[in-house]
Enzyme design. Structure first.
Site, PDB file in Angstrom:
ATOM      1  N   ASP A   1       0.963   2.645   3.750  1.00 37.32           N
ATOM      2  CA  ASP A   1       0.096   3.725   3.261  1.00 37.32           C
ATOM      3  C   ASP A   1       0.934   5.002   3.085  1.00 37.32           C
ATOM      4  O   ASP A   1       0.476   6.109   3.406  1.00 37.32           O
ATOM      5  CB  ASP A   1      -1.091   3.956   4.203  1.00 37.32           C
TER       6      ASP A   1
ATOM      7  N   ASP B   1      -8.683   3.045  -3.404  1.00 36.67           N
ATOM      8  CA  ASP B   1      -8.145   3.584  -2.150  1.00 36.67           C
ATOM      9  C   ASP B   1      -8.038   5.106  -2.161  1.00 36.67           C
ATOM     10  O   ASP B   1      -7.673   5.719  -3.151  1.00 36.67           O
ATOM     11  CB  ASP B   1      -6.764   2.998  -1.857  1.00 36.67           C
TER      12      ASP B   1
ATOM     13  N   HIS C   1       3.020  14.382   0.841  1.00 35.53           N
ATOM     14  CA  HIS C   1       2.433  15.673   0.478  1.00 35.53           C
ATOM     15  C   HIS C   1       3.511  16.733   0.578  1.00 35.53           C
ATOM     16  O   HIS C   1       4.529  16.532   1.257  1.00 35.53           O
ATOM     17  CB  HIS C   1       1.278  16.023   1.421  1.00 35.53           C
TER      18      HIS C   1
ATOM     19  N   HIS D   1       0.834  -1.206   0.000  1.00 32.90           N
ATOM     20  CA  HIS D   1       0.000   0.000   0.000  1.00 32.90           C
ATOM     21  C   HIS D   1       0.871   1.259   0.000  1.00 32.90           C
ATOM     22  O   HIS D   1       1.287   1.739   1.049  1.00 32.90           O
ATOM     23  CB  HIS D   1      -0.918  -0.020   1.229  1.00 32.90           C
TER      24      HIS D   1
ATOM     25  N   LEU E   1       2.506   6.591  -4.952  1.00 26.26           N
ATOM     26  CA  LEU E   1       3.707   7.134  -5.614  1.00 26.26           C
ATOM     27  C   LEU E   1       3.430   8.455  -6.328  1.00 26.26           C
ATOM     28  O   LEU E   1       4.348   9.092  -6.831  1.00 26.26           O
ATOM     29  CB  LEU E   1       4.297   6.103  -6.575  1.00 26.26           C
TER      30      LEU E   1
ATOM     31  N   ASN F   1      -4.855   6.341  -7.122  1.00 33.27           N
ATOM     32  CA  ASN F   1      -5.385   7.721  -7.028  1.00 33.27           C
ATOM     33  C   ASN F   1      -4.369   8.779  -7.460  1.00 33.27           C
ATOM     34  O   ASN F   1      -4.038   9.693  -6.731  1.00 33.27           O
ATOM     35  CB  ASN F   1      -5.919   8.016  -5.620  1.00 33.27           C
TER      36      ASN F   1
ATOM     37  N   ASN G   1      -6.125   9.301   6.984  1.00 30.65           N
ATOM     38  CA  ASN G   1      -7.401   8.584   6.844  1.00 30.65           C
ATOM     39  C   ASN G   1      -7.172   7.087   6.762  1.00 30.65           C
ATOM     40  O   ASN G   1      -6.406   6.669   5.902  1.00 30.65           O
ATOM     41  CB  ASN G   1      -8.129   9.005   5.560  1.00 30.65           C
TER      42      ASN G   1
ATOM     43  N   HIS H   1      -5.549  -0.601   5.737  1.00 31.07           N
ATOM     44  CA  HIS H   1      -5.312   0.207   6.950  1.00 31.07           C
ATOM     45  C   HIS H   1      -6.422   0.190   8.001  1.00 31.07           C
ATOM     46  O   HIS H   1      -7.095   1.196   8.218  1.00 31.07           O
ATOM     47  CB  HIS H   1      -4.994   1.652   6.569  1.00 31.07           C
TER      48      HIS H   1
HETATM   49 ZN   LIG Z   1      -6.721   4.386   2.068  1.00 27.70          ZN
END
Ligand SMILES: [Zn+2]
Length: 470
Positions: free
Chosen positions: A350, A197, A354, A105, A108, A139, A323, A277
């Site tokens: 995860d 996700d 950012h 998870h 990238l 995403n 999250n 998660h």
């Molecule tokens: Zn997620």
């Protein structure tokens, strides 16, 4: 036969197969233009001997003193006291020799959001964290929902530092939760699993159809479980801290309800669901119960959920926004129990980079997520191994053979003939987490300044050292 390889600055002994290739190339110079021949030549030349390490077998749950001989990118021998010539000898005395970590998870951010991370920097971060294989979420911008996007990720990863990167295809077009993508097409182009996700799949009917189609393709759906209407864009757990800050929170039940729903859908459709998660004690309870019923459900958690609580928001602000959100002490305990009894199959990161500016916004406007690739092993060892909560092979199983099995990857174990993807770490070395040292573009971690115990010394993929701690 001895040849000089300028890029390595040393002479290497070549085995007979390799010299045949070289002779052939002399006779047929056009072969030099075949790129994959060059690649195989590179692999053939290396013989590596790893001596005196404690080798983990995560499947049998053992830790034994053994040597490991790597040839042609594969494990050629695995036994105590190997005497053999080699191009590279690593003395792993006092170190643990583990199958390369598999992180199922990771975000990238490539294509489209490369100011946060790109496939190259993400792979460098993985190498520093001992991760040799990772699956990247869909995403991105555009979303990984077409065969072209799968190919883009795979091609860009192939130019990187050597870490294996496996793209995850979106379940719904554009992650909008309205219309399913073409799973067969995505699979043929290299999608290793399916996930929306970042978003919950709110429409139960769409999720049901997705599971039926995924089962036909033999693919697993990785589910981000949080009912959208119950969490909105809220920043913190619903509870003491949200009340203290006068904020609406994300209730635990938003996660637990969807896990329950997806488990029931998995039971009905006989498809495989993997819950991403998990963060609450009751999520662990639900999954434990569902597994006992024989439902094909697996799940992961991340270091933040067995280490930190919602209180972190009060001191770390947006750096602790993630999250699902960080929860309570009781939840942390429940997650640890779930890891110990095997209800939780996987520890993933995860990893969600950012930019500094994005995380500087106020709490309700900043994006959610934290980086994890470079700190996951150390935090896990500090929190679960050095406290005596779990044995080393049990921890490593959740970071290697279990995620590999869920993704149906032939990775995560060291055996004669398997790929030489290896992580060598010092379980006892102390260091302090300093985001300025990260290879990731992301610096957003609530673990900055934390002293941890356990340091990656070598990361090896296909018999090649791609990271060495100096
Ligand atoms: Zn997620």
């Amino acid at each position: 036969m001895t040849l000089f390889f300028p890029e390595r600055g040393k002479y290497a002994l070549l085995n007979p197969v390799c010299s045949v290739i070289i002779k052939t190339r002399k006779l047929c110079p056009e072969l030099l233009h075949v790129p994959d021949m060059r690649e195989s030549l590179e692999e053939f030349k290396m013989k590596m001997l790893i001596k005196n390490g404690k080798v983990v077998d995560p499947v049998n749950g053992t830790l034994s003193l053994m040597d490991l001989l790597v040839e042609n990118g594969k494990i050629a021998l695995l036994e105590p006291g190997i005497e053999s010539e080699a191009d590279e000898i690593i003395d792993a005395k006092g170190l643990v020799v583990s199958p390369g970590l598999v992180d199922m998870h990771v975000h990238l951010r490539d294509p489209g959001l490369t100011y946060k991370e790109d496939i190259h920097t993400g792979a460098l971060a993985a190498a520093r964290g001992g991760v040799t294989s990772m699956a990247c979420m869909a995403n991105t911008s555009p979303v990984l929902d077409t065969p072209e996007q799968m190919i883009y990720v795979k091609e860009k990863a192939a130019q990187g530092c050597g870490v294996n990167v496996y793209p995850i295809g979106a379940v719904s077009k554009g992650l909008r939760g309205k219309e399913l993508t073409d799973f067969e097409e995505l699979k043929n182009a290299g999608a290793i699993a399916l996930s929306d996700d970042g978003n919950n799949i709110d429409d139960a009917n769409l999720m049901r159809d997705a599971l039926i189609r995924a089962r036909r393709q033999g693919m697993t759906i990785l589910a981000h479980c949080e009912d959208s209407n119950m969490v909105g864009n809220r920043a913190v757990n619903e509870g003491r801290v949200s009340r203290q800050l006068w904020l609406e929170g994300r209730p635990a039940i938003a996660e637990e309800l969807v896990i329950m729903r997806d488990a029931m859908l998995a039971e009905e459709t006989k498809a495989a669901v993997h819950v991403c998660h998990i963060s609450t004690a009751r999520s662990v309870e639900i999954i434990r119960r569902m597994k006992k019923k024989g439902i094909a459900i697996t799940c992961e958690t991340c270091p933040q959920y067995f280490t930190l609580t919602e209180d972190e928001i009060l001191t770390q602000g947006t750096l602790a926004r993630v999250n699902p959100p960080l929860r309570t002490e009781k939840d942390v305990k429940g997650i640890i129990t779930g890891l110990k009894d095997g209800t939780i199959d996987v520890i993933a990161t995860d990893h969600a980079p950012h930019s500094v500016d994005e995380k500087r916004r106020e709490l309700t406007k900043a994006p959610s997520g934290m980086v994890g690739l470079e700190t996951s092993l150390a935090i896990t060892l500090t929190q679960l191994y050095h406290t005596g909560r779990m044995e080393l092979p049990e921890i490593i199983r959740r970071m290697t053979s279990n995620p590999a099995a869920i993704l149906k990857l032939n990775k995560g174990r060291l055996m004669v003939g398997s790929d030489a993807d290896i992580t060598i770490f010092d379980p006892d070395e102390e260091w302090t987490i300093d985001p300025d040292q990260f290879a990731s573009k992301g610096r957003n971690t609530p673990f900055a300044g934390m002293t941890v115990k356990g340091k990656v010394k070598y990361t090896i993929v296909n018999g090649k050292v791609i990271y060495q701690d100096k």
